[in-house]
Design a protein around this motif. Structure first.
Motif, PDB file in Angstrom:
ATOM      1  N   SER A  25      -6.768  21.241   9.322  1.00 34.72           N
ATOM      2  CA  SER A  25      -8.063  20.991   8.704  1.00 34.72           C
ATOM      3  C   SER A  25      -8.644  22.279   8.147  1.00 34.72           C
ATOM      4  CB  SER A  25      -9.046  20.415   9.735  1.00 34.72           C
ATOM      5  OG  SER A  25      -8.578  19.180  10.185  1.00 34.72           O
ATOM      6  N   ARG A  72      -7.992  21.656  -3.639  1.00 33.63           N
ATOM      7  CA  ARG A  72      -6.789  20.959  -3.154  1.00 33.63           C
ATOM      8  C   ARG A  72      -7.226  19.564  -2.721  1.00 33.63           C
ATOM      9  NH1 ARG A  72      -4.088  23.970   1.578  1.00 33.63           N
ATOM     10  NH2 ARG A  72      -5.926  23.181   2.609  1.00 33.63           N
ATOM     11  N   ASN A  73      -6.677  18.523  -3.372  1.00 30.16           N
ATOM     12  CA  ASN A  73      -7.091  17.158  -3.046  1.00 30.16           C
ATOM     13  C   ASN A  73      -6.347  16.640  -1.814  1.00 30.16           C
ATOM     14  OD1 ASN A  73      -4.547  16.255  -3.894  1.00 30.16           O
ATOM     15  ND2 ASN A  73      -5.275  15.561  -5.893  1.00 30.16           N
ATOM     16  N   ALA A  74      -6.660  15.423  -1.427  1.00 22.45           N
ATOM     17  CA  ALA A  74      -6.113  14.842  -0.199  1.00 22.45           C
ATOM     18  C   ALA A  74      -4.593  14.715  -0.231  1.00 22.45           C
ATOM     19  CB  ALA A  74      -6.748  13.474   0.064  1.00 22.45           C
ATOM     20  N   SER A  75      -3.998  14.596  -1.418  1.00 18.48           N
ATOM     21  CA  SER A  75      -2.543  14.488  -1.495  1.00 18.48           C
ATOM     22  C   SER A  75      -1.863  15.849  -1.624  1.00 18.48           C
ATOM     23  CB  SER A  75      -2.131  13.561  -2.643  1.00 18.48           C
ATOM     24  OG  SER A  75      -2.662  14.020  -3.856  1.00 18.48           O
ATOM     25  N   GLY A  76      -2.642  16.941  -1.565  1.00 19.71           N
ATOM     26  CA  GLY A  76      -2.072  18.278  -1.570  1.00 19.71           C
ATOM     27  C   GLY A  76      -1.964  18.937  -2.936  1.00 19.71           C
ATOM     28  N   THR A  78      -3.030  21.092  -5.910  1.00 19.78           N
ATOM     29  CA  THR A  78      -3.960  22.202  -6.063  1.00 19.78           C
ATOM     30  C   THR A  78      -4.147  22.517  -7.543  1.00 19.78           C
ATOM     31  OG1 THR A  78      -3.245  23.127  -3.951  1.00 19.78           O
ATOM     32  CG2 THR A  78      -4.392  24.609  -5.428  1.00 19.78           C
ATOM     33  N   GLN A 101     -16.567  16.804   0.818  1.00 17.61           N
ATOM     34  CA  GLN A 101     -15.743  16.686   2.016  1.00 17.61           C
ATOM     35  C   GLN A 101     -14.373  16.083   1.733  1.00 17.61           C
ATOM     36  OE1 GLN A 101     -18.205  14.354   4.575  1.00 17.61           O
ATOM     37  NE2 GLN A 101     -19.461  16.078   5.175  1.00 17.61           N
ATOM     38  N   LEU A 102     -14.143  15.587   0.524  1.00 18.30           N
ATOM     39  CA  LEU A 102     -12.893  14.891   0.235  1.00 18.30           C
ATOM     40  C   LEU A 102     -11.787  15.801  -0.282  1.00 18.30           C
ATOM     41  CD1 LEU A 102     -14.359  11.658  -1.377  1.00 18.30           C
ATOM     42  CD2 LEU A 102     -13.679  12.066   1.001  1.00 18.30           C
ATOM     43  N   ALA A 103     -12.112  17.080  -0.477  1.00 19.57           N
ATOM     44  CA  ALA A 103     -11.124  18.057  -0.936  1.00 19.57           C
ATOM     45  C   ALA A 103     -11.384  19.368  -0.207  1.00 19.57           C
ATOM     46  CB  ALA A 103     -11.239  18.250  -2.447  1.00 19.57           C
ATOM     47  N   SER A 104     -10.448  20.306  -0.342  1.00 19.59           N
ATOM     48  CA  SER A 104     -10.603  21.644   0.227  1.00 19.59           C
ATOM     49  C   SER A 104     -10.705  22.634  -0.923  1.00 19.59           C
ATOM     50  CB  SER A 104      -9.405  21.999   1.098  1.00 19.59           C
ATOM     51  OG  SER A 104      -9.303  21.108   2.178  1.00 19.59           O
ATOM     52  N   ASN A 124     -14.535  23.343   3.091  1.00 16.45           N
ATOM     53  CA  ASN A 124     -15.248  22.236   2.456  1.00 16.45           C
ATOM     54  C   ASN A 124     -16.560  22.031   3.197  1.00 16.45           C
ATOM     55  OD1 ASN A 124     -14.707  20.720   4.776  1.00 16.45           O
ATOM     56  ND2 ASN A 124     -13.228  19.400   3.786  1.00 16.45           N
TER      57      ASN A 124
END
Length: 125
Positions: A25, A72-76, A78, A101-104, A124
Motif C-alpha cells: 500500500s 499509478r492506477n489500480a492495474s499498475g 504508470t 484514493q483510487l491511484a498512487s 495518495n
C-alpha cells in the motif's frame, strides 16, 4: 489435520496476507511532502490543503527545475499526471492537481543542469 493445526495455519495465512497488503500500500498523504535537490538547487512540494504542487528553483545558476507528478492506477499502469517548470523568474511556480484514493502518486524533481533526479515515496489521500 487436527482442528488446532488448521486454526494455526489459517492465522498464519491471514497474518501473511495482511502484511503483504500493508507493504504494497502507498503511504498516505496526511500532510505536506517535499523532496529537495542536492546543493540547494530547488525542491518540489505537495501542499495537502488544496492539493497544490509547488516547484522552486532556489539557485541562480542558469538552470531551472522541473517537477513531475507520476500517477499509478489500480492495474499498475504508470503515467505522467502533470509537469511544472520553474526558473528564470522570481518566486516558485504552483499548480493544483486533485489527488485521490483510487491511484498512487509520486513526485519527481529534476535540475535541468544534468544531475540525477529525486523521487518521493508513492502516496495518495
Amino acid at each position: 489435520m487436527t482442528k488446532s493445526k488448521f486454526s494455526r495455519m489459517a492465522m498464519i495465512g491471514a497474518a501473511t496476507a495482511g502484511l503483504m497488503v500493508a507493504l504494497s500500500s502507498p503511504a498516505q498523504a496526511t500532510s505536506n511532502k517535499q523532496i529537495n535537490l542536492a546543493n540547494g538547487r530547488g525542491y518540489m512540494k505537495f501542499i495537502d490543503d488544496g492539493d497544490v504542487f509547488q516547484v522552486c528553483d532556489t539557485k541562480a545558476d542558469g538552470h531551472g527545475v522541473t517537477g513531475i507528478l507520476w500517477v499509478r492506477n489500480a492495474s499498475g499502469l504508470t503515467s505522467v499526471a502533470m509537469s511544472l517548470d520553474d526558473g528564470g523568474d522570481n518566486g516558485c511556480d504552483k499548480k493544483g492537481y486533485n489527488i485521490g484514493q483510487l491511484a498512487s502518486y509520486q513526485m519527481e524533481v529534476c535540475w535541468q543542469g544534468g544531475e540525477a533526479c529525486k523521487f518521493s515515496e508513492w502516496f495518495n489521500e
